[in-house]
Design a protein around this motif. Structure first.
Motif, mmCIF file in Angstrom:
data_model
loop_
_atom_site.group_PDB
_atom_site.id
_atom_site.type_symbol
_atom_site.label_atom_id
_atom_site.label_comp_id
_atom_site.label_asym_id
_atom_site.label_seq_id
_atom_site.Cartn_x
_atom_site.Cartn_y
_atom_site.Cartn_z
ATOM 1 N N ASP A 128 32.110 -14.313 4.025
ATOM 2 C CA ASP A 128 32.710 -12.972 4.103
ATOM 3 C C ASP A 128 32.378 -12.304 5.429
ATOM 4 N N THR A 183 35.107 -11.296 8.366
ATOM 5 C CA THR A 183 35.235 -9.885 8.727
ATOM 6 C C THR A 183 34.886 -9.646 10.189
ATOM 7 N N LYS A 184 33.731 -10.130 10.623
ATOM 8 C CA LYS A 184 33.229 -9.868 11.974
ATOM 9 C C LYS A 184 33.840 -10.776 13.033
#
Length: 181
Positions: free
Chosen positions: A78, A82-83
């Motif tokens: 995750d 996301t990053k």
């Protein structure tokens, strides 16, 4: 570093020779990564072009390929999705992790985690993990990022090629039905 450059050159050549075959590209990414990095656990997930879900494309545990290889923790995946930044974890038990969760509950002690991106799109996620602490350093992370960047472009091209092949088969099938009618 000369050995790393030689391996990078060999990897580039292997990508060109793969003939737009995603499975062969994944195999080559693993093989060349394992020549320059300790990769007891290697996991490559690719975003499925139609479903947009991360699916395992290649996984090995101690050099043995298999579907039973445990993927990186969901929190790591995750965070990466996301990053979209590379991540080096030296010791899960003694360093602050950038994602929620307890490092002691993770199945690895150190790891390298990178995204595969091409044309601004997330193509996949690559994880190299070790049960040993401090198995990797910043140089290893840079090497893995370089491999991932090259692989991402090749995999994206292979996906484009596969999509065009599907369209060509569909057009041929429609043409065949039209001729029969």
């Amino acid at each position: 570093q000369v050995a790393d450059l030689s391996t990078l050159n060999a990897f580039s050549s292997a990508l060109l020779a793969s003939r737009l075959d995603v499975r062969q590209l994944c195999r080559s990414l693993y093989a060349h990564t394992a020549t320059v990095l300790s990769a007891p656990y290697f996991w490559l997930g690719l975003v499925h072009p139609q479903h947009k879900r991360l699916e395992v494309a290649w996984a090995t545990a101690h050099g043995v390929e298999g579907d039973a290889v445990v993927p990186p923790a969901a929190a790591v995946l995750d965070w990466l999705q996301t990053k979209r930044q590379p991540l080096l974890i030296s010791d899960t038990r003694h360093e602050a992790l950038p994602f929620a969760g307890d490092g002691a509950s993770l199945d690895f002690r150190s790891g390298l985690f990178v995204t595969l991106q091409a044309s601004g799109e997330l193509i996949g996620v690559l994880a190299v993990q070790s049960p040993e602490s401090h198995a990797y350093d910043e140089n290893d992370l840079r090497t893995l990022v370089t491999f991932a960047n090259q692989a991402a472009i090749a995999i994206q091209n292979a996906h484009f090629y596969e999509a065009e092949q599907r369209r060509a088969r569909q057009i041929a099938a429609v043409g065949e039905v039209s001729r029969r009618v």
